[in-house]
Design an enzyme around this catalytic site. Structure first.
Site, PDB file in Angstrom:
ATOM      1  N   GLY A 141     -83.263 -73.482  59.512  1.00  0.00           N
ATOM      2  CA  GLY A 141     -84.600 -74.320  59.530  1.00  0.00           C
ATOM      3  C   GLY A 141     -84.425 -75.245  58.512  1.00  0.00           C
ATOM      4  O   GLY A 141     -83.508 -75.493  57.716  1.00  0.00           O
ATOM      5  N   LYS A 164     -86.073 -85.588  52.854  1.00  0.00           N
ATOM      6  CA  LYS A 164     -84.997 -84.484  52.631  1.00  0.00           C
ATOM      7  C   LYS A 164     -85.121 -84.421  51.082  1.00  0.00           C
ATOM      8  O   LYS A 164     -84.850 -85.491  50.375  1.00  0.00           O
ATOM      9  CB  LYS A 164     -83.736 -85.055  52.928  1.00  0.00           C
ATOM     10  CG  LYS A 164     -82.663 -83.862  52.769  1.00  0.00           C
ATOM     11  CD  LYS A 164     -81.545 -84.208  53.529  1.00  0.00           C
ATOM     12  CE  LYS A 164     -80.378 -82.920  53.053  1.00  0.00           C
ATOM     13  NZ  LYS A 164     -78.922 -83.388  53.871  1.00  0.00           N
ATOM     14  N   GLY A 177     -85.536 -76.396  47.935  1.00  0.00           N
ATOM     15  CA  GLY A 177     -86.202 -77.416  48.641  1.00  0.00           C
ATOM     16  C   GLY A 177     -85.933 -78.802  48.124  1.00  0.00           C
ATOM     17  O   GLY A 177     -86.492 -79.916  48.557  1.00  0.00           O
ATOM     18  N   ASP A 315     -75.787 -75.910  63.051  1.00  0.00           N
ATOM     19  CA  ASP A 315     -77.156 -76.514  62.705  1.00  0.00           C
ATOM     20  C   ASP A 315     -77.042 -77.832  62.226  1.00  0.00           C
ATOM     21  O   ASP A 315     -78.021 -78.495  61.823  1.00  0.00           O
ATOM     22  CB  ASP A 315     -77.742 -75.530  61.426  1.00  0.00           C
ATOM     23  CG  ASP A 315     -76.860 -75.364  60.352  1.00  0.00           C
ATOM     24  OD1 ASP A 315     -75.417 -74.960  60.557  1.00  0.00           O
ATOM     25  OD2 ASP A 315     -77.142 -75.526  59.253  1.00  0.00           O
ATOM     26  N   ASP A 325     -76.690 -84.519  58.594  1.00  0.00           N
ATOM     27  CA  ASP A 325     -76.645 -84.012  57.693  1.00  0.00           C
ATOM     28  C   ASP A 325     -75.408 -84.193  56.862  1.00  0.00           C
ATOM     29  O   ASP A 325     -74.209 -83.612  56.826  1.00  0.00           O
ATOM     30  CB  ASP A 325     -76.585 -82.415  57.855  1.00  0.00           C
ATOM     31  CG  ASP A 325     -78.040 -81.845  57.895  1.00  0.00           C
ATOM     32  OD1 ASP A 325     -78.987 -82.649  58.109  1.00  0.00           O
ATOM     33  OD2 ASP A 325     -78.211 -80.644  57.979  1.00  0.00           O
TER      34      ASP A 325
HETATM   35  P1  AMP Z   1     -76.531 -77.394  54.761  1.00  0.00           P
HETATM   36  O1  AMP Z   1     -75.532 -76.716  54.507  1.00  0.00           O
HETATM   37  O2  AMP Z   1     -77.100 -78.618  54.087  1.00  0.00           O
HETATM   38  O3  AMP Z   1     -76.530 -77.862  56.359  1.00  0.00           O
HETATM   39  O4  AMP Z   1     -77.904 -76.467  54.720  1.00  0.00           O
HETATM   40  C1  AMP Z   1     -78.065 -75.454  55.350  1.00  0.00           C
HETATM   41  C2  AMP Z   1     -79.336 -74.596  55.351  1.00  0.00           C
HETATM   42  O5  AMP Z   1     -79.712 -74.421  53.969  1.00  0.00           O
HETATM   43  C3  AMP Z   1     -80.397 -75.411  56.139  1.00  0.00           C
HETATM   44  O6  AMP Z   1     -81.420 -74.393  56.405  1.00  0.00           O
HETATM   45  C4  AMP Z   1     -80.961 -76.416  54.797  1.00  0.00           C
HETATM   46  O7  AMP Z   1     -82.264 -76.777  55.162  1.00  0.00           O
HETATM   47  C5  AMP Z   1     -80.769 -75.206  53.696  1.00  0.00           C
HETATM   48  N1  AMP Z   1     -80.658 -75.671  52.409  1.00  0.00           N
HETATM   49  C6  AMP Z   1     -79.769 -76.325  51.761  1.00  0.00           C
HETATM   50  N2  AMP Z   1     -80.125 -76.721  50.767  1.00  0.00           N
HETATM   51  C7  AMP Z   1     -81.442 -76.165  50.149  1.00  0.00           C
HETATM   52  C8  AMP Z   1     -82.288 -76.334  49.264  1.00  0.00           C
HETATM   53  N3  AMP Z   1     -82.138 -76.950  48.262  1.00  0.00           N
HETATM   54  N4  AMP Z   1     -83.277 -75.869  49.237  1.00  0.00           N
HETATM   55  C9  AMP Z   1     -83.924 -75.316  50.580  1.00  0.00           C
HETATM   56  N5  AMP Z   1     -83.161 -75.055  51.668  1.00  0.00           N
HETATM   57  C10 AMP Z   1     -81.864 -75.412  51.700  1.00  0.00           C
HETATM   58 MG    MG Z   2     -77.890 -78.660  57.465  1.00  0.00          MG
END
Ligand code: AMP
Ligand code: MG
Length: 565
Positions: A141, A164, A177, A315, A325
């Site tokens: 998510g 973001k 977040g 994702d 992303d």
């Molecule tokens: P990503 O590897 O950037 O595609 O992230 C994978 C998952 O981790 C996604 O659900 C992102 O929203 C979540 N995510 C990555 N970094 C953070 C963060 N700093 N805070 C909250 N969720 C994160």
């Molecule tokens: Mg991602």
């Protein structure tokens, strides 16, 4: 785990929304009244949201990490920041959206930093799952993305605006977040660079530093340190991913799965991205066909420009076939199909350059499985996957032929080129760009090596046998060019139109980050400006089109990036 609830009621202006959502000035011209669009301040925009109008959201309104069921999103307000400052702005995207640069416009910067929410907005974070590094990872998510809503551009196109790094959401799991400046700057610059390279991508409108520090362990070596926080406002017709469908299929939420597929069908029709017959019993099969087709074209473009996404988890795959992303991505400098910039993947190299077409297909298989409850016909799913295969093969060969300035190409000839490029450690971008100057009547094949050696990283280690192979290749190349009969000048222009001179080389992004962290924004501005015309020869900017310098070969942030962001 309970994550700190977002500060609620933060600066929610109770003023009436501006009536000037889509300001029109009636101006007489040749006696005809024409409607002219006036660009608007961000804080004056009118906001809509087809997604939240269509679907019910999460009934739980508190913000804490949790598993969400039976809905597609949760309403979330951005968490405020202390001292937002706009440090990056895409004039081009702003013009497309019909919005004004918020120079001294505090109200608009507050919206872009999450400190202010327009009364018409219904901000939300969406629920999706995904396969990460080949394994089902469950619910993921929008852990740090919050969609503000949609705006309609002067060309009556609908765009979703998403922050973001704007704070915790129910999908943040154990994280905060937030996002740091270095990764946000990389997303901001690369989204825009990809757009101008004609690679399908989500866009980035603004980059704001928050004035708050975010703690990250950059090398995952037990040394966390505070870094400047930042927020990117990213923009896309839609941010729907494969994972939005996967989570619904995985949880057996088939009614919602069908509703979401229906929504996407209508969305693609309305945005003239496809034309589906709504009553067609095979409409979901055709939807899958379209996703397979656009994904194939996307990956062919990545291979054309030498882009390595780095984290092709499901994702991170857009159902619109957009690059989405931007994390530990990288640009191929010496041609090496085994190269990945992502240090988290340095052992298995699942997401290496040469594996991207195969991984995209694997990801599409997972999407096909998610669509099974809607189609219930395995053969039909294979039909869609075949569309991926065929489209990729055809588009890739077309693009590689264009890169070489040829009308067509045999696979074995291309394979030999890739081997030579690799063995001679050749800069991918410089090599193809240089082809624009090769004369088809040149017969001095022994000169070929001298001529292309500026693209070699270690010219001295290109031995006799390799030189001979290059010469044989060049001879055949010249014969093909002569056979085609396209005049050198025409061919040169065609080659330049598909082989960029300027790409966001890994070390260039890293230099701009270091400058920005020291308060100097000139690097960002220069890169944004130059990467806007990546296929042009800009003599005053030629230092940005040079081979990676030696110091950057193994430097952190240049050749190897962690997922820490
Ligand atoms: P990503 O590897 O950037 O595609 O992230 C994978 C998952 O981790 C996604 O659900 C992102 O929203 C979540 N995510 C990555 N970094 C953070 C963060 N700093 N805070 C909250 N969720 C994160
Ligand atoms: Mg991602």
């Amino acid at each position: 785990m309970l994550i700190k609830a977002a500060k609620k009621g933060k600066k929610h202006p109770k003023r009436t929304p501006s009536a000037a959502y889509f300001a029109r000035v009636e101006a007489p011209m040749n006696g005809i009244s024409v409607k002219m669009n006036k660009n608007l301040r961000i804080c004056e925009l009118k906001w809509e949201s087809r997604f939240t109008d269509r679907f019910l959201g999460d009934p739980e309104k508190e913000i804490f990490s949790r598993q969400v069921r039976n809905v597609l999103y949760s309403n979330v307000l951005p968490t405020g920041v202390s001292a937002p400052q706009l440090i990056g702005w895409s004039d081009d995207l702003a013009a497309t959206l019909g919005v004004l640069r918020p120079q001294e416009d505090v109200a608009s910067i507050e919206i872009l930093s999450g400190n202010r929410v327009h009364p018409e907005m219904k901000p939300y974070s969406s629920r999706y799952g995904g396969h990460q590094f080949g394994q089902w990872a469950g619910q993921l998510g929008d852990g740090r993305a919050i969609t503000l809503g949609e705006i309609i551009s002067p060309h009556f196109k609908r765009w979703e605006l998403q922050l973001k790094g704007a704070g915790a959401t129910p999908y943040s799991r154990r994280a905060d977040g937030r996002a740091v400046l270095r990764s946000s700057l990389r997303e901001f610059l690369c989204s825009e660079a990809m757009h101008f390279l004609n690679v399908p991508t989500t866009r980035a409108l603004s980059l704001v530093v928050t004035g708050d520090l975010v703690v990250r362990d950059l090398f995952y070596d037990g040394n966390p340190r505070p870094e400047p926080g930042a927020i990117v406002c990213r923009v896309s017709p839609s941010f729907l991913r494969f994972g939005h469908f996967e989570i619904l299929a995985n949880q057996g939420e088939e009614v919602l799965l069908k509703d979401l597929a229906q929504f996407l069908v209508e969305f693609l029709n309305e945005n003239q991205l496809a034309s589906f017959e709504l009553s067609d019993p095979d409409v979901y099969g055709k939807l899958l066909d379209e996703i397979c087709r656009s994904t194939a074209v996307l990956v062919a473009h990545w291979m054309r420009v030498g882009f390595v996404h780095g984290v092709m988890n499901t994702d991170n795959m857009s159902v619109l076939g957009l690059t989405i992303d931007y994390g530990p991505y990288g640009w191929l400098e010496p041609y090496d199909p085994d190269w990945t910039p992502n240090t988290t993947d340095s052992q298995a190299r699942r997401y290496r350059f040469g594996n991207q077409p195969g991984v995209a297909q694997w990801n599409l298989m997972r999407l096909c499985e998610a669509f099974f409850p809607l189609i219930r016909d395995e053969q039909r799913l294979y039909q869609s996957l075949k569309i991926y295969e065929d489209t990729f093969q055809q588009t890739h060969m077309e693009m590689m032929s264009q890169k070489l300035g040829l009308c067509s190409l045999e696979q074995k000839y291309l394979d030999e080129l890739f081997q030579l490029l690799r063995m001679a450690e050749t800069d991918y971008t410089l090599f193809f760009r240089a082809l624009s100057d090769w004369k088809m009547d040149s017969t001095h094949f022994e000169k070929w090596i001298e001529w292309i050696s500026p693209a070699f990283y270690k010219p001295e280690s290109v031995g006799h046998d390799l030189r001979m192979r290059w010469a044989a290749w060049a001879k055949e190349y010249s014969q093909m060019l002569r056979f085609q009969g396209v005049p050198d000048l025409d061919r040169s222009l065609r080659i330049k139109a598909v082989n960029p001179k300027y790409v966001l080389r890994n070390y260039l992004a890293q230099n701009a980050i270091q400058q920005a962290e020291n308060g100097d924004l000139s690097g960002i501005e220069r890169l944004l400006r130059v990467l806007k015309t990546p296929y042009e020869d800009l003599p005053s900017e030629s230092d940005l089109a040079e081979k990676r310098p030696d110091w950057a070969r193994n430097a952190p942030g240049c050749s190897a990036l962690s997922c820490s962001s």
